[in-house]
Design a protein around this motif. Structure first.
Motif, PDB file in Angstrom:
ATOM      1  N   VAL A 183       0.842  -1.189   0.000  1.00 24.02           N
ATOM      2  CA  VAL A 183       0.000   0.000   0.000  1.00 24.02           C
ATOM      3  C   VAL A 183       0.883   1.247   0.000  1.00 24.02           C
ATOM      4  O   VAL A 183       1.848   1.356   0.753  1.00 24.02           O
ATOM      5  N   SER A 184       0.537   2.191  -0.869  1.00 28.45           N
ATOM      6  CA  SER A 184       1.268   3.449  -0.963  1.00 28.45           C
ATOM      7  C   SER A 184       0.279   4.573  -1.203  1.00 28.45           C
ATOM      8  O   SER A 184      -0.935   4.362  -1.279  1.00 28.45           O
ATOM      9  N   VAL A 185       0.795   5.791  -1.339  1.00 29.02           N
ATOM     10  CA  VAL A 185      -0.056   6.942  -1.631  1.00 29.02           C
ATOM     11  C   VAL A 185      -0.806   6.726  -2.937  1.00 29.02           C
ATOM     12  O   VAL A 185      -1.954   7.132  -3.091  1.00 29.02           O
ATOM     13  N   HIS A 186      -0.156   6.053  -3.888  1.00 25.34           N
ATOM     14  CA  HIS A 186      -0.757   5.851  -5.207  1.00 25.34           C
ATOM     15  C   HIS A 186      -1.665   4.627  -5.264  1.00 25.34           C
ATOM     16  O   HIS A 186      -2.340   4.419  -6.257  1.00 25.34           O
ATOM     17  N   SER A 187      -1.663   3.813  -4.222  1.00 23.41           N
ATOM     18  CA  SER A 187      -2.552   2.642  -4.202  1.00 23.41           C
ATOM     19  C   SER A 187      -3.375   2.624  -2.916  1.00 23.41           C
ATOM     20  O   SER A 187      -3.544   1.587  -2.296  1.00 23.41           O
ATOM     21  N   ASN A 188      -3.859   3.804  -2.531  1.00 21.32           N
ATOM     22  CA  ASN A 188      -4.656   3.944  -1.320  1.00 21.32           C
ATOM     23  C   ASN A 188      -5.988   3.213  -1.488  1.00 21.32           C
ATOM     24  O   ASN A 188      -6.787   3.577  -2.353  1.00 21.32           O
ATOM     25  N   PRO A 189      -6.251   2.166  -0.696  1.00 20.52           N
ATOM     26  CA  PRO A 189      -7.479   1.386  -0.883  1.00 20.52           C
ATOM     27  C   PRO A 189      -8.755   2.215  -0.746  1.00 20.52           C
ATOM     28  O   PRO A 189      -9.732   1.967  -1.458  1.00 20.52           O
ATOM     29  N   ILE A 190      -8.784   3.184   0.161  1.00 18.80           N
ATOM     30  CA  ILE A 190     -10.002   3.970   0.372  1.00 18.80           C
ATOM     31  C   ILE A 190     -10.309   4.801  -0.867  1.00 18.80           C
ATOM     32  O   ILE A 190     -11.474   4.900  -1.293  1.00 18.80           O
ATOM     33  N   GLU A 191      -9.306   5.391  -1.471  1.00 21.64           N
ATOM     34  CA  GLU A 191      -9.524   6.163  -2.698  1.00 21.64           C
ATOM     35  C   GLU A 191     -10.066   5.260  -3.799  1.00 21.64           C
ATOM     36  O   GLU A 191     -10.985   5.632  -4.539  1.00 21.64           O
ATOM     37  N   GLN A 192      -9.486   4.072  -3.925  1.00 17.27           N
ATOM     38  CA  GLN A 192      -9.943   3.126  -4.948  1.00 17.27           C
ATOM     39  C   GLN A 192     -11.388   2.711  -4.691  1.00 17.27           C
ATOM     40  O   GLN A 192     -12.204   2.663  -5.619  1.00 17.27           O
ATOM     41  N   ILE A 193     -11.723   2.399  -3.447  1.00 15.46           N
ATOM     42  CA  ILE A 193     -13.086   1.988  -3.103  1.00 15.46           C
ATOM     43  C   ILE A 193     -14.067   3.114  -3.409  1.00 15.46           C
ATOM     44  O   ILE A 193     -15.152   2.886  -3.968  1.00 15.46           O
ATOM     45  N   MET A 194     -13.704   4.345  -3.045  1.00 18.04           N
ATOM     46  CA  MET A 194     -14.570   5.490  -3.292  1.00 18.04           C
ATOM     47  C   MET A 194     -14.892   5.630  -4.777  1.00 18.04           C
ATOM     48  O   MET A 194     -16.027   5.920  -5.161  1.00 18.04           O
ATOM     49  N   VAL A 195     -13.899   5.419  -5.621  1.00 18.54           N
ATOM     50  CA  VAL A 195     -14.091   5.565  -7.066  1.00 18.54           C
ATOM     51  C   VAL A 195     -14.934   4.422  -7.624  1.00 18.54           C
ATOM     52  O   VAL A 195     -15.870   4.631  -8.402  1.00 18.54           O
ATOM     53  N   GLU A 196     -14.624   3.186  -7.213  1.00 16.77           N
ATOM     54  CA  GLU A 196     -15.236   2.017  -7.831  1.00 16.77           C
ATOM     55  C   GLU A 196     -16.627   1.684  -7.294  1.00 16.77           C
ATOM     56  O   GLU A 196     -17.433   1.076  -8.005  1.00 16.77           O
ATOM     57  N   MET A 197     -16.939   2.066  -6.069  1.00 15.79           N
ATOM     58  CA  MET A 197     -18.216   1.640  -5.490  1.00 15.79           C
ATOM     59  C   MET A 197     -19.406   2.364  -6.122  1.00 15.79           C
ATOM     60  O   MET A 197     -20.490   1.793  -6.209  1.00 15.79           O
ATOM     61  N   GLY A 198     -19.213   3.604  -6.565  1.00 15.66           N
ATOM     62  CA  GLY A 198     -20.333   4.333  -7.153  1.00 15.66           C
ATOM     63  C   GLY A 198     -21.514   4.364  -6.198  1.00 15.66           C
ATOM     64  O   GLY A 198     -21.385   4.764  -5.043  1.00 15.66           O
ATOM     65  N   ASP A 199     -22.671   3.905  -6.668  1.00 19.00           N
ATOM     66  CA  ASP A 199     -23.873   3.846  -5.832  1.00 19.00           C
ATOM     67  C   ASP A 199     -24.124   2.453  -5.268  1.00 19.00           C
ATOM     68  O   ASP A 199     -25.187   2.204  -4.679  1.00 19.00           O
ATOM     69  N   ASP A 200     -23.177   1.538  -5.450  1.00 20.14           N
ATOM     70  CA  ASP A 200     -23.347   0.169  -4.970  1.00 20.14           C
ATOM     71  C   ASP A 200     -23.100   0.073  -3.469  1.00 20.14           C
ATOM     72  O   ASP A 200     -22.418   0.911  -2.870  1.00 20.14           O
ATOM     73  N   SER A 201     -23.623  -0.994  -2.872  1.00 20.84           N
ATOM     74  CA  SER A 201     -23.299  -1.338  -1.491  1.00 20.84           C
ATOM     75  C   SER A 201     -22.034  -2.194  -1.491  1.00 20.84           C
ATOM     76  O   SER A 201     -21.589  -2.685  -2.535  1.00 20.84           O
ATOM     77  N   LEU A 202     -21.463  -2.378  -0.299  1.00 24.91           N
ATOM     78  CA  LEU A 202     -20.205  -3.103  -0.183  1.00 24.91           C
ATOM     79  C   LEU A 202     -20.290  -4.194   0.881  1.00 24.91           C
ATOM     80  O   LEU A 202     -21.085  -4.109   1.814  1.00 24.91           O
ATOM     81  N   ILE A 203     -19.436  -5.200   0.717  1.00 21.88           N
ATOM     82  CA  ILE A 203     -19.102  -6.131   1.798  1.00 21.88           C
ATOM     83  C   ILE A 203     -17.642  -5.852   2.133  1.00 21.88           C
ATOM     84  O   ILE A 203     -16.761  -6.033   1.300  1.00 21.88           O
ATOM     85  N   LEU A 204     -17.392  -5.378   3.336  1.00 24.79           N
ATOM     86  CA  LEU A 204     -16.057  -4.924   3.724  1.00 24.79           C
ATOM     87  C   LEU A 204     -15.679  -5.554   5.059  1.00 24.79           C
ATOM     88  O   LEU A 204     -16.483  -5.538   6.001  1.00 24.79           O
ATOM     89  N   PHE A 205     -14.470  -6.080   5.149  1.00 21.03           N
ATOM     90  CA  PHE A 205     -14.011  -6.753   6.362  1.00 21.03           C
ATOM     91  C   PHE A 205     -13.127  -5.810   7.172  1.00 21.03           C
ATOM     92  O   PHE A 205     -11.939  -5.651   6.861  1.00 21.03           O
ATOM     93  N   PRO A 206     -13.673  -5.193   8.220  1.00 15.75           N
ATOM     94  CA  PRO A 206     -12.896  -4.181   8.952  1.00 15.75           C
ATOM     95  C   PRO A 206     -11.746  -4.747   9.785  1.00 15.75           C
ATOM     96  O   PRO A 206     -10.876  -3.990  10.211  1.00 15.75           O
TER      97      PRO A 206
END
Length: 207
Positions: free
Chosen positions: A96-119
């Motif tokens: 994980v780096s600044v350029h592969s931030n999972p939260i940024e990726q999730i924000m972009v890809e989820m759109g209006d969909d719901s998620l299953i996320l393992f905290p």
């Protein structure tokens, strides 16, 4: 067979194989047109498959699991299932780096969909529920209207124990708790503790 029909077939097979019963607490019934994040305990690679399969068909189509890229891209079959059947958002967890931030990726890809996320982030033994990682808070902070549904998956760690390849045909259950949201001014520590306590309470009620 197209991807949607295959998804429906795999959902049926997952429910039959695990005998998964869905228990829904008051005010926790799955609903349409509400963007939710399902936050289950994590003890097996089958967790998201079984939870996703237990949802009504109309909700499966708008619910995307968040899963580890290194595991789900190891083989051609896993890549096909994760991308074309489950429509998973595959995130980097090892580099994980600044350029592969999972939260940024999730924000972009989820759109209006719901998620299953393992905290918890990684799989546990199934005996205890680990501390929740901060990512779920940052997502809530960015999208405060999201509803977080606590989920407890019972016995799935025995269906596919850590380190095993072939699953065992054992019964499991899935319990959904009432949805929660980030409260105004709520700190990261308080929010993460409240979410984890909600999942722990579901676990205690099944024992």
């Amino acid at each position: 067979m197209n991807a949607q029909r295959l998804a429906d077939l795999l959902a049926i097979l997952a429910r039959l194989f695990c005998g998964a019963t869905l228990r829904v607490a008051e005010d926790a019934a799955p609903v349409e047109n509400v963007q939710r994040v399902y936050i289950p305990n994590h003890s097996s690679h089958l967790d998201f498959v079984v939870l996703w399969s237990a949802l009504p068909r109309r909700l499966r189509r708008v619910t995307r699991p968040v899963a580890a890229r290194d595991y789900w891209q190891k083989t051609a079959l896993r890549r096909f299932l994760s991308v074309h059947v489950y429509r998973a958002i595959l995130i980097e967890r090892e580099h994980v780096s600044v350029h592969s931030n999972p939260i940024e990726q999730i924000m972009v890809e989820m759109g209006d969909d719901s998620l299953i996320l393992f905290p918890e982030g990684t799989r546990g033994s199934g005996d205890e529920i680990g501390a929740f990682k901060s990512g779920v808070y940052h997502l809530a902070h960015r999208k405060p209207d999201l509803q977080y549904v606590p989920v407890y998956i019972e016995n799935l760690n025995r269906v596919l124990p850590k380190g095993e390849i072939l699953p065992l045909p054992l019964l499991c259950s899935i319990t959904l708790g009432p949805p929660l949201q980030l409260e105004e001014g709520e700190s990261k520590a308080a929010f993460l503790t409240r979410l984890r306590d909600a999942v722990v309470a579901l676990k205690e009620n099944t024992e």
